[in-house]
Structures are given as C-alpha cells and as structure tokens.
Design a protein around this motif. Structure first.
Motif, PDB file in Angstrom:
ATOM      1  N   SER A   1     -26.304  20.099   4.886  1.00 18.67           N
ATOM      2  CA  SER A   1     -27.094  20.569   6.023  1.00 18.67           C
ATOM      3  C   SER A   1     -28.272  21.390   5.509  1.00 18.67           C
ATOM      4  O   SER A   1     -28.427  21.613   4.323  1.00 18.67           O
ATOM      5  CB  SER A   1     -26.208  21.418   6.949  1.00 18.67           C
ATOM      6  N   SER A   2     -29.118  21.849   6.437  1.00 18.26           N
ATOM      7  CA  SER A   2     -30.240  22.695   6.050  1.00 18.26           C
ATOM      8  C   SER A   2     -29.724  24.109   5.769  1.00 18.26           C
ATOM      9  O   SER A   2     -28.661  24.507   6.225  1.00 18.26           O
ATOM     10  CB  SER A   2     -31.298  22.693   7.136  1.00 18.26           C
ATOM     11  N   ASN A   3     -30.517  24.872   5.001  1.00 23.34           N
ATOM     12  CA  ASN A   3     -30.167  26.238   4.630  1.00 23.34           C
ATOM     13  C   ASN A   3     -31.216  27.155   5.232  1.00 23.34           C
ATOM     14  O   ASN A   3     -32.364  27.152   4.781  1.00 23.34           O
ATOM     15  CB  ASN A   3     -30.125  26.353   3.107  1.00 23.34           C
ATOM     16  N   ILE A   4     -30.836  27.931   6.249  1.00 23.33           N
ATOM     17  CA  ILE A   4     -31.782  28.780   6.977  1.00 23.33           C
ATOM     18  C   ILE A   4     -31.399  30.239   6.787  1.00 23.33           C
ATOM     19  O   ILE A   4     -30.290  30.650   7.123  1.00 23.33           O
ATOM     20  CB  ILE A   4     -31.803  28.405   8.471  1.00 23.33           C
ATOM     21  N   HIS A   5     -32.310  31.024   6.235  1.00 20.97           N
ATOM     22  CA  HIS A   5     -32.056  32.446   5.995  1.00 20.97           C
ATOM     23  C   HIS A   5     -31.867  33.184   7.312  1.00 20.97           C
ATOM     24  O   HIS A   5     -32.469  32.826   8.328  1.00 20.97           O
ATOM     25  CB  HIS A   5     -33.219  33.047   5.200  1.00 20.97           C
ATOM     26  N   VAL A   6     -31.061  34.235   7.293  1.00 24.96           N
ATOM     27  CA  VAL A   6     -30.746  34.970   8.522  1.00 24.96           C
ATOM     28  C   VAL A   6     -31.964  35.623   9.157  1.00 24.96           C
ATOM     29  O   VAL A   6     -31.971  35.876  10.367  1.00 24.96           O
ATOM     30  CB  VAL A   6     -29.645  36.036   8.282  1.00 24.96           C
ATOM     31  N   THR A   7     -33.014  35.906   8.392  1.00 27.52           N
ATOM     32  CA  THR A   7     -34.214  36.529   8.969  1.00 27.52           C
ATOM     33  C   THR A   7     -35.161  35.503   9.585  1.00 27.52           C
ATOM     34  O   THR A   7     -36.120  35.883  10.256  1.00 27.52           O
ATOM     35  CB  THR A   7     -34.992  37.318   7.902  1.00 27.52           C
ATOM     36  N   ALA A   8     -34.929  34.223   9.343  1.00 25.35           N
ATOM     37  CA  ALA A   8     -35.810  33.178   9.870  1.00 25.35           C
ATOM     38  C   ALA A   8     -35.559  32.976  11.361  1.00 25.35           C
ATOM     39  O   ALA A   8     -34.446  33.175  11.854  1.00 25.35           O
ATOM     40  CB  ALA A   8     -35.588  31.868   9.124  1.00 25.35           C
ATOM     41  N   ILE A   9     -36.604  32.555  12.077  1.00 22.85           N
ATOM     42  CA  ILE A   9     -36.503  32.216  13.493  1.00 22.85           C
ATOM     43  C   ILE A   9     -36.797  30.728  13.629  1.00 22.85           C
ATOM     44  O   ILE A   9     -37.888  30.272  13.270  1.00 22.85           O
ATOM     45  CB  ILE A   9     -37.500  33.022  14.346  1.00 22.85           C
ATOM     46  N   VAL A  10     -35.819  29.981  14.125  1.00 25.21           N
ATOM     47  CA  VAL A  10     -35.997  28.556  14.388  1.00 25.21           C
ATOM     48  C   VAL A  10     -35.796  28.362  15.881  1.00 25.21           C
ATOM     49  O   VAL A  10     -34.684  28.512  16.392  1.00 25.21           O
ATOM     50  CB  VAL A  10     -35.016  27.693  13.565  1.00 25.21           C
ATOM     51  N   ASP A  11     -36.879  28.066  16.593  1.00 26.58           N
ATOM     52  CA  ASP A  11     -36.802  27.927  18.043  1.00 26.58           C
ATOM     53  C   ASP A  11     -36.002  26.688  18.435  1.00 26.58           C
ATOM     54  O   ASP A  11     -35.999  25.679  17.717  1.00 26.58           O
ATOM     55  CB  ASP A  11     -38.209  27.840  18.644  1.00 26.58           C
ATOM     56  N   GLU A  12     -35.354  26.784  19.579  1.00 28.73           N
ATOM     57  CA  GLU A  12     -34.562  25.663  20.097  1.00 28.73           C
ATOM     58  C   GLU A  12     -35.438  24.427  20.248  1.00 28.73           C
ATOM     59  O   GLU A  12     -36.563  24.501  20.738  1.00 28.73           O
ATOM     60  CB  GLU A  12     -33.968  26.044  21.458  1.00 28.73           C
ATOM     61  N   GLY A  13     -34.931  23.294  19.798  1.00 24.89           N
ATOM     62  CA  GLY A  13     -35.652  22.037  19.889  1.00 24.89           C
ATOM     63  C   GLY A  13     -36.247  21.578  18.580  1.00 24.89           C
ATOM     64  O   GLY A  13     -36.568  20.403  18.415  1.00 24.89           O
ATOM     65  N   ALA A  14     -36.426  22.490  17.620  1.00 25.40           N
ATOM     66  CA  ALA A  14     -36.975  22.105  16.315  1.00 25.40           C
ATOM     67  C   ALA A  14     -36.010  21.149  15.620  1.00 25.40           C
ATOM     68  O   ALA A  14     -34.798  21.311  15.698  1.00 25.40           O
ATOM     69  CB  ALA A  14     -37.206  23.335  15.444  1.00 25.40           C
ATOM     70  N   VAL A  15     -36.551  20.155  14.952  1.00 21.68           N
ATOM     71  CA  VAL A  15     -35.744  19.202  14.194  1.00 21.68           C
ATOM     72  C   VAL A  15     -35.998  19.467  12.716  1.00 21.68           C
ATOM     73  O   VAL A  15     -37.137  19.404  12.253  1.00 21.68           O
ATOM     74  CB  VAL A  15     -36.115  17.745  14.549  1.00 21.68           C
TER      75      VAL A  15
END
Length: 194
Positions: free
Chosen positions: A2-16
């Motif tokens: 899977s992808s690796n997303i840091h806890v400080t990052a913001i990924v808005d709903e809907g992003a692929v």
C-alpha cells in the motif's frame, strides 16, 4: 504493497494514490488528485485537485503542483521548482477559468528552483537545468538552461549529455548505456535495438 503516508500529511477525501507511493512530512494532496504507483512526495509538497501524476514520479521538497498540471511517468521535480497555472495573475482579478494546461512528458527532469510557466509542454526525457525559466515548449531530449530558458544541448534517457549539435543531422552513442541517438531535422530519437 500500500502507500506510505506520514502522520503529518493531509490527504483529502477522494484523492487516488497508487500502491507503493510515499507521502512525507507536511504534504497536502487535494481530493481530486490522481497519483500513480511508486511515487515520492517530499516534505512540504502541495498537489492540487486538477492534477494527474503518473507512476514513479519524484516530487522533491517544497514543490506545489497546481491545478491543470500533468506529470507523466518517471518525471523528476527538483527541490523548490515552481509550476504556474495563470499567465497574468492579479490578486483582485479571478482567473480560475483561464488556467493554462502544462504537460511534462515521460522521463523529463525539472531541476531545482526552475520555473515552468503555464501552458507549455516539456518533452519526453528533456532536462531543465536548475534555476531555468521555461516559457515555451521544450523538445524531447532537450537540455535547457537560463532565464528565459534556451536549449544548450541534448540529454540521453540515462541523464547523460549527448555529443550532438543543436541542429542538423547526426548520431551519438550514450556513454553510459551504449544506446545510439539520432538527430534529424531538429528532433532527437533513440534508435531501437535490433
């Protein structure tokens, strides 16, 4: 994987976001963004809604990929390089309906602190030097430098300078890969292996 997303990052709903993509500290990815596999987004990167990013794209620290930008596979965006999307911005004049599309083709490199003025296409495997300002289309394999950017040579897919003239007809072997490149009427192509 899977992808690796840091806890400080913001990924808005809907992003692929594709598998194996790494999103580092303080990144913001908007909900409309479409991002491929095995990409990397360094610290303090912003990705807009109307953005398409291919596979294996590297976006280094402090880069904002604004709406109307497309990055094809294997593109490299150096630290603090800049995209624009409005040609003649004014704070008091809304011009969101005037965004100009920018396309960066497969394998291109955009050096640190360069600026890509909106509405241009950067050709496949082109190489934009650090600090250059690109305000017109760039040919595939072209090496660009300066303000405004001008072509100063040609680059191989490996990222090595090719010993080819800017114009005319000639061939050259990449010193790193032994692959032959051909310049014909101002266009460079990689020769296919038999």
């Amino acid at each position: 994987m899977s992808s690796n997303i840091h806890v400080t990052a913001i990924v808005d709903e809907g992003a692929v976001i594709g598998e194996g993509t790494r999103v580092w500290h303080w990144v913001h990815i908007s909900g409309g963004a479409r991002i491929g596999k095995a990409c990397s987004f360094g610290q303090n990167v912003y990705v807009g809604n109307d953005v398409q990013i291919g596979d294996n794209v590297k976006v280094q620290n402090n880069v904002s990929v604004y709406d109307a930008v497309t990055l094809e596979d294997d593109v490299f965006c150096g630290p603090s390089m800049v995209f624009t999307n409005v040609y003649n911005p004014r704070s008091a004049v809304t011009r969101k309906n005037e965004y100009r599309r920018t396309i960066v083709r497969k394998g291109a490199t955009l050096g640190a602190n360069c600026t890509i003025v909106c509405g241009v296409t950067v050709g496949a495997y082109a190489f934009v030097g650090a600090g250059a300002v690109v305000n017109r289309d760039v040919k595939p394999y072209a090496l660009m430098a300066g303000v405004p950017a001008r072509q100063i040579g040609w680059m191989s897919e490996q990222g090595n300078r090719l010993e080819l003239p800017l114009t005319g007809n000639a061939t050259c072997i990449c010193s790193a890969t032994s692959v032959q490149y051909r310049l014909s009427d101002g266009v460079v192509t990689k020769e296919t292996q038999a």
